[in-house]
Design a protein around this motif. Structure first.
Motif, PDB file in Angstrom:
ATOM      1  N   LYS B  87      53.465  19.221 -13.828  1.00  0.00           N
ATOM      2  CA  LYS B  87      52.718  20.379 -13.336  1.00  0.00           C
ATOM      3  C   LYS B  87      53.677  21.241 -12.544  1.00  0.00           C
ATOM      4  O   LYS B  87      54.613  20.724 -11.900  1.00  0.00           O
ATOM      5  N   GLY B  91      50.241  23.739  -9.588  1.00  0.00           N
ATOM      6  CA  GLY B  91      49.313  22.688 -10.071  1.00  0.00           C
ATOM      7  C   GLY B  91      48.886  22.893 -11.498  1.00  0.00           C
ATOM      8  O   GLY B  91      47.987  22.187 -11.971  1.00  0.00           O
ATOM      9  N   ARG B  93      49.117  22.594 -15.500  1.00  0.00           N
ATOM     10  CA  ARG B  93      49.695  21.579 -16.371  1.00  0.00           C
ATOM     11  C   ARG B  93      50.698  22.225 -17.308  1.00  0.00           C
ATOM     12  O   ARG B  93      50.414  23.204 -17.988  1.00  0.00           O
ATOM     13  N   GLY B 100      44.073  13.394 -15.814  1.00  0.00           N
ATOM     14  CA  GLY B 100      43.343  13.285 -14.533  1.00  0.00           C
ATOM     15  C   GLY B 100      44.228  13.008 -13.336  1.00  0.00           C
ATOM     16  O   GLY B 100      43.724  12.774 -12.245  1.00  0.00           O
ATOM     17  N   GLU B 102      46.413  13.111 -10.094  1.00  0.00           N
ATOM     18  CA  GLU B 102      46.378  14.013  -8.946  1.00  0.00           C
ATOM     19  C   GLU B 102      47.787  14.252  -8.458  1.00  0.00           C
ATOM     20  O   GLU B 102      48.655  13.395  -8.589  1.00  0.00           O
ATOM     21  N   SER B 103      48.004  15.416  -7.901  1.00  0.00           N
ATOM     22  CA  SER B 103      49.358  15.772  -7.470  1.00  0.00           C
ATOM     23  C   SER B 103      49.641  15.152  -6.117  1.00  0.00           C
ATOM     24  O   SER B 103      49.732  15.817  -5.086  1.00  0.00           O
ATOM     25  N   VAL B 104      49.783  13.831  -6.154  1.00  0.00           N
ATOM     26  CA  VAL B 104      50.083  13.101  -4.915  1.00  0.00           C
ATOM     27  C   VAL B 104      51.274  12.198  -5.216  1.00  0.00           C
ATOM     28  O   VAL B 104      51.307  11.536  -6.247  1.00  0.00           O
ATOM     29  N   GLN B 108      49.207   5.596  -8.136  1.00  0.00           N
ATOM     30  CA  GLN B 108      47.764   5.819  -8.216  1.00  0.00           C
ATOM     31  C   GLN B 108      47.199   5.225  -9.503  1.00  0.00           C
ATOM     32  O   GLN B 108      47.888   5.063 -10.494  1.00  0.00           O
ATOM     33  N   LEU B 110      44.244   5.538 -12.390  1.00  0.00           N
ATOM     34  CA  LEU B 110      43.330   6.544 -12.937  1.00  0.00           C
ATOM     35  C   LEU B 110      42.747   6.070 -14.254  1.00  0.00           C
ATOM     36  O   LEU B 110      43.291   5.157 -14.889  1.00  0.00           O
TER      37      LEU B 110
END
Lengths: 233, 457
Positions: B87, B91, B93, B100, B102-104, B108, B110
């Motif tokens: 991304k 943010g 794509r 799905g 997340e931009s962290v 994570q 998912l």
């Protein structure tokens, strides 16, 4: 002599009282243990005749209580139990002798005579004399009319027992118990045989018999001055 | 049956085993599950990390367009299951199929509704993301499915194994329990038979030598003993009734006669004497019976003491030599000195006296009697022998029974209890008594046990 009979069975008591009175003794009678104990402690008797099984306090307890008061009155136990343990218990409680019912009156009299005779002085007696018969316990020597009589150990014991009871009847049972340690009725003539052997040595060669047979009762060693004299039972 | 089965000890044992097995499996399962899960997780993360680092390294040398192409290329390479996301700093794509994410920065989890290139649904993914120096976001993810599947396999296999293990431990337990019950049932059935009066029944023995056989053999021996005791008791009560009735009848007869017929005082006296003799003999029989049972109760053992056996035997000889002589018989002896024994002297004297008296009473005149005491293998042995008529071999065991009398001695006086008393006294002292042939005559051999060491210890 003055006896106390502690016996709850009336028939048995009557029998004993009658035969003691016939022999010239005085008898007090208690029919239960408590009364018997009171009388035994309260009065002086020549001997106690105590049944083992009594209502209230039993015979063993009575004799233990009497002995606890330092009273050494001679005691004969009467019992219907012929068990060995019972006899041992009786003697341990302080009884001097033991009679199993039913018994002949001669047996009772002979045993009472034997236990009441024991005067302290006679215990240290070491020489016995009847007429010209002499027994010396220390030298282990028997003489009659100054002639030495050789005796086997058992014959010696038998004569000694007779002499200790001089003038009194000893029964066959008493001889078996005291001389040979037999507490049963032999099926053979043990006593008769030994008495006759003893007689052969002690009496045969002499004019006067010292060992007498009392018919139906037992034996007695005594010096009879006149013939026909009654023996004291 | 099932209720009883559940109550049997072997079933309970099986159940305990099952519980232990289950616990073991549970612990094993927990360890395997945790270790396997951890290993799989580490492997997954290492793969993702390597791919991520690769992408980041790639990004340093390429612009974003090139990177997007690279990602697209990697996505389409067969055999790689990685998913990607790229991304820009706003943010949006730019490339990749991880929708799905997340931009962290960091790890994570998912869920992807549909993973590209597969037919599966609801893929769980693990992804690692981070920001590039220009502020754009890149993430690499991998499918968690293989890990989950492995976990499931572990759970399932352990579950099955547990069920199987439990079944394997309970079923044999039930089987053993049933077998156990069957044998108990046989014993119960046999004892019921015996209680209902069939005293000869015995518990079957399988000769397998197991505990049940031992138990059955012991019980059978006990039953044999009880049976013989019962037989003895029956015989004894019969004998007592018979042997006491005869003298009682005689006594009764004498007294009745005296009452109705005799008038002479002398005759009367005779009758009374006879009655006294009869009643005395009855008393004697009772006394002997009581004495035997007292001895058999073994209570006399408490009164055992060391005795000089040599002296005791010598004493008996001394008492009975003259008696034998007066009966026209000769009693000789040979007595070893210094022999001791722990026992009841009064009873031993009676035992020896009874035997010597028997020898005197039941032998013809001019018989030679002999008493010997000797030491054999540290033990005292007493022999009482005669050269009389002896006892036939088949009678030798019976003479120790109460009231048993040999045919030829029925007329001699006696109550038939003398040898029974001997047997009881010998038994009390563990003395073995053997009746042997003296060729001719009888030899009674008494072997005394060596009981001194036991007494003094």
């Amino acid at each position: 002599m003055h006896f106390l009979l502690i016996e709850d069975d009336q028939r048995s008591a009557n029998f004993i009282i009658r035969c003691l009175k016939e022999s010239g003794h005085v008898v007090d009678h208690a029919t239960n243990g408590e009364r018997g104990l009171q009388m035994a402690i309260g009065e002086k008797y020549d001997a106690l005749i105590v049944d083992r099984m009594l209502p209230g306090i039993d015979g063993l307890t009575i004799v233990r209580a009497v002995r606890a008061t330092n009273n050494s009155v001679p005691v004969v136990f009467l019992t219907t139990m012929a068990r060995i343990d019972d006899r041992v218990e009786g003697l341990e409680a302080g009884g001097d002798d033991y009679l199993v019912k039913p018994f002949a009156h001669t047996e009772l009299l002979a045993r009472l005579n034997a236990i009441t005779r024991r005067a302290p002085a006679s215990q240290v007696k070491t020489v016995f004399r009847v007429a010209d018969l002499k027994m010396d316990l220390i030298k282990r020597e028997v003489t009659r009319a100054n002639r030495t009589i050789e005796l086997q150990p058992q014959e010696f014991r038998l004569l000694e027992y007779l002499l200790r009871n001089e003038g009194r009847v000893v029964t066959k049972t008493m001889l078996l118990e005291k001389v040979w340690g037999f507490r049963f009725d032999p099926q053979t003539s043990v006593v008769e045989t030994h008495i006759s052997r003893l007689r052969a040595k002690v009496d045969r060669d002499f004019s006067r018999e010292l060992i007498h047979t009392i018919r139906g009762a037992g034996y007695c060693i005594r010096h009879v001055e006149e013939t026909g004299q009654n023996l004291e039972l | 049956m099932l209720k009883r089965l559940v109550r049997t000890s072997s079933f309970r044992l099986a159940l305990t085993y099952a519980a232990v097995t289950a616990t073991t499996f549970l612990v094993l399962f927990a360890v395997v599950y945790l270790v396997a899960t951890k290993a799989l997780d580490r492997q997954l993360r290492q793969g993702i990390e390597a791919e991520y680092n690769d992408i980041v390294a790639e990004a340093k040398e390429a612009n974003r367009g090139e990177l997007a192409r690279e990602i697209l290329e990697r996505t389409t390479v067969n055999g790689l299951s990685f998913g990607y996301a790229l991304k820009d700093s706003a943010g949006r794509r730019l490339a990749g199929s991880l929708l799905g994410v997340e931009s962290v920065a960091g790890w994570q989890n998912l869920v992807l509704p549909h993973f590209p290139g597969t037919q599966d649904h609801d893929h769980e993914m693990l992804a690692l993301g981070g920001f590039l120096p220009d502020g754009s976001f890149v993430a690499v993810g991998d499918d968690l499915q293989p890990t989950l599947a492995a976990q499931e396999v572990i759970v399932k296999s352990f579950a099955w194994a547990s069920v199987l293990a439990l079944a394997l431990s309970v079923v044999p337990g039930l089987y053993v329990g049933r077998r156990f019950l069957r044998r108990v049932d046989i014993i119960t059935a046999t004892s019921n038979e015996i209680m209902s009066g069939r005293l000869r029944e015995r518990i079957p023995v399988r000769n397998s030598g197991d505990e049940f056989d031992h138990l059955a053999e012991n019980l059978n021996r006990m039953l044999d003993r009880i049976e013989s005791l019962l037989e003895n008791l029956n015989q004894l009560s019969g004998s007592i009734a018979h042997d006491l009735r005869t003298p009682l009848n005689r006594l009764h007869q004498t007294l009745e006669d005296a009452r109705s017929r005799i008038t002479e005082p002398v005759e009367l006296e005779k009758a009374i004497d006879q009655a006294l003799v009869d009643s005395e003999s009855l008393q004697g029989t009772f006394a002997a019976l009581l004495r035997i049972s007292e001895i058999e109760s073994k209570s006399r053992r408490a009164a055992f003491m060391p005795i000089n056996l040599s002296a005791t035997v010598a004493n008996i000889v001394e008492v009975y030599s003259p008696v034998a002589e007066s009966e026209g018989k000769m009693l000789t002896s040979k007595i070893a000195g210094g022999l001791e024994f722990i026992g009841d002297e009064e009873l031993l004297v009676q035992m020896l006296a009874n035997l010597v008296e028997n020898a005197i009473k039941h032998t013809p005149p001019r018989t030679n009697l002999r008493v010997e005491l000797k030491k054999e293998n540290q033990c005292a042995v007493t022999e009482i022998s005669d050269n009389g008529s002896g006892i036939p071999e088949k009678e030798r065991k019976k003479v120790f029974e109460r009231f048993y009398r040999l045919e030829q001695s029925r007329t001699t006086p006696g109550n038939g209890l003398g040898l029974a008393l001997v047997a009881a006294i010998a038994e009390l002292h563990s003395i073995s008594v053997a009746l042997e042939d003296n060729n001719p005559g009888l030899r009674v051999v008494m072997s005394f046990p060596d009981n001194e060491a036991h007494y003094y210890s």
